[in-house]
Design a protein around this motif. Sequence first.
Motif, PDB file in Angstrom:
ATOM      1  N   PHE A 108      61.610 143.273  56.653  1.00 21.17           N
ATOM      2  CA  PHE A 108      60.739 142.222  57.648  1.00 21.17           C
ATOM      3  C   PHE A 108      61.674 141.500  58.202  1.00 21.17           C
ATOM      4  CE2 PHE A 108      57.878 143.847  54.051  1.00 21.17           C
ATOM      5  CZ  PHE A 108      56.889 143.797  54.791  1.00 21.17           C
ATOM      6  N   ALA A 109      61.334 141.297  59.556  1.00 20.82           N
ATOM      7  CA  ALA A 109      61.657 140.490  60.671  1.00 20.82           C
ATOM      8  C   ALA A 109      60.632 139.228  61.087  1.00 20.82           C
ATOM      9  CB  ALA A 109      62.323 140.946  61.860  1.00 20.82           C
ATOM     10  N   ALA A 110      61.188 138.150  61.373  1.00 21.65           N
ATOM     11  CA  ALA A 110      60.077 136.931  61.796  1.00 21.65           C
ATOM     12  C   ALA A 110      60.931 136.324  62.904  1.00 21.65           C
ATOM     13  CB  ALA A 110      59.622 136.166  60.818  1.00 21.65           C
ATOM     14  N   MET A 111      60.038 135.799  63.800  1.00 22.55           N
ATOM     15  CA  MET A 111      60.188 135.105  64.901  1.00 22.55           C
ATOM     16  C   MET A 111      59.146 133.972  65.146  1.00 22.55           C
ATOM     17  SD  MET A 111      61.599 135.725  68.831  1.00 22.55           S
ATOM     18  CE  MET A 111      61.715 134.722  70.052  1.00 22.55           C
ATOM     19  N   LEU A 112      59.394 132.877  64.684  1.00 23.15           N
ATOM     20  CA  LEU A 112      58.464 131.674  64.597  1.00 23.15           C
ATOM     21  C   LEU A 112      58.668 130.492  65.365  1.00 23.15           C
ATOM     22  CD1 LEU A 112      58.175 131.884  60.549  1.00 23.15           C
ATOM     23  CD2 LEU A 112      56.866 133.248  62.325  1.00 23.15           C
ATOM     24  N   PRO A 113      57.551 129.926  65.737  1.00 23.87           N
ATOM     25  CA  PRO A 113      57.741 128.562  66.408  1.00 23.87           C
ATOM     26  C   PRO A 113      58.597 127.399  65.525  1.00 23.87           C
ATOM     27  CG  PRO A 113      55.665 128.902  65.820  1.00 23.87           C
ATOM     28  CD  PRO A 113      56.344 130.147  65.593  1.00 23.87           C
ATOM     29  N   THR A 167      57.415 129.325  55.078  1.00 24.20           N
ATOM     30  CA  THR A 167      57.334 129.309  53.616  1.00 24.20           C
ATOM     31  C   THR A 167      56.671 130.318  52.993  1.00 24.20           C
ATOM     32  OG1 THR A 167      57.437 126.830  53.584  1.00 24.20           O
ATOM     33  CG2 THR A 167      56.712 127.703  51.567  1.00 24.20           C
ATOM     34  N   ALA A 168      55.227 130.451  53.665  1.00 22.89           N
ATOM     35  CA  ALA A 168      54.389 131.882  53.076  1.00 22.89           C
ATOM     36  C   ALA A 168      55.076 132.979  53.166  1.00 22.89           C
ATOM     37  CB  ALA A 168      53.291 131.639  53.719  1.00 22.89           C
ATOM     38  N   PHE A 169      55.734 133.294  54.326  1.00 25.32           N
ATOM     39  CA  PHE A 169      56.507 134.339  54.935  1.00 25.32           C
ATOM     40  C   PHE A 169      57.704 134.762  53.676  1.00 25.32           C
ATOM     41  CE2 PHE A 169      59.919 136.822  57.046  1.00 25.32           C
ATOM     42  CZ  PHE A 169      59.324 137.835  57.367  1.00 25.32           C
ATOM     43  N   LYS A 170      58.532 133.785  53.499  1.00 22.88           N
ATOM     44  CA  LYS A 170      59.702 134.004  52.586  1.00 22.88           C
ATOM     45  C   LYS A 170      59.257 133.995  51.239  1.00 22.88           C
ATOM     46  CE  LYS A 170      63.028 131.854  55.527  1.00 22.88           C
ATOM     47  NZ  LYS A 170      64.029 130.724  55.669  1.00 22.88           N
ATOM     48  N   GLN A 171      58.088 133.693  50.824  1.00 22.06           N
ATOM     49  CA  GLN A 171      57.597 133.865  49.430  1.00 22.06           C
ATOM     50  C   GLN A 171      56.833 135.336  49.440  1.00 22.06           C
ATOM     51  OE1 GLN A 171      54.906 130.680  48.800  1.00 22.06           O
ATOM     52  NE2 GLN A 171      56.589 129.278  48.245  1.00 22.06           N
TER      53      GLN A 171
END
Length: 426
Positions: free
Chosen positions: A220-225, A235-239
């Motif tokens: 999973f990758a994430a690009m967030l503001p 926090t929710a994503f990494k959990q």
Amino acid sequence: MRVDPFGPNVESDKSGTEQSEPGKSGILGSKASRRSALGLLLGAPLLGACAGVQQSISQFSVPNPFSSSQPATGPAGGPQQPSTSIGNGQVKVALILPLSAGGNAGTAATSMKNASEMALAEFLNPNLQLLIKDDAGSPQGAQAAAQQAVDEGAEIILGPLFASSVPAVAQVARGRGISVIAFSTDSSVASRGVYLLSFLPESDVNRIVEYAATIGKRSFAAMLPENAYGNVVETAFKQAVPKRGGRVAIFEKYGADRATTARTVAQSLQNADSLLLADDGEAVVQTADALTAAGANLANVQLLGTGLWDNPRVFASPRLQGALYAAPDPAGFRSFANRYRNKYGGEPVRTATLAYDAVALIAALSRTQGGKRFTTEVLLNSSGFAGIDGLFRFRADGTNERGLAVMRVTSGGPTPVAGSPKSFGA
């Protein structure tokens, strides 16, 4: 549009507007409407009874729901309008809203008040009296409204709308040993006895990561503001990712310089099979465009999003076609909006269903649970409740969990690919 911020629930979006999507034509008859209200709640037994009647909502995006801006308000003191009530039952329930606040806050409050009146009318004469209190959009006003309500015998408080006002109401409620069901999305103001009936970004992230894992996504990758909303999603994503057997391959956040972050992500995107972009509709389109300009081939990864994606700009973007996002099922809100238009001649704001579900929940508990109706044990029913916006249940820490569907982005609008759950797991 989904509304409700880390701070004001309505005035937080970048455009300064709060809109809702027109529903389908047609309207439920009175019998169906009453069944909807009656089937709203109460754990496993009623969940089965109401299946197919209350399957909720269409959801609209909330441009940055975690903005720190405050709504225009009236004076900061107590309620600015005379106290009013709806219904004449013996069980008194307070509903605290910013009715005299300026701008979108006051508009939303009026729509939510109307929705609460609808819930009472559709619930077959509940033994309730709603004490309507105006907090003028300020913590001081909310505290004064709560004090007035408990002095008048309120057994539970619904509202307020803004996160900044929740602690003031909670202080009064705790002093009387009663619970609060507020409408803010700021989980930091939740606690035992102060429950949030709102759309929390944590639920979106958990659902979309869970679904991605079921279709084989592991990197999973994430690009967030870089803002409060992005922090909650982070926090929710990494959990959620390791919980579902995945790994976080790429994680970046962006501020004003979106292009630089996009280049960083694009250079490593071959190491991921999915990419979470969590922002409001316009910003998500800009992020996808920036990634493409930086050389990323978005067709090679499964794009994932949150309920903020439910926005016409997203559906029109060629970069986002085929992307998946978590959101409530649209049917419940469409039916609600039809009935609302029929009764009031206008469009409900998206948060109006929260007030409807809160009042219907309280009506059902009052009818079925006797003297235990608003106790912690009853409110924390692990089977949850079924409302216009689908399944929900309160957690012991005051936050909530929602049963969400998964939608696919198409040029014609959202297409369901996975329905909302029929029941909660343990």
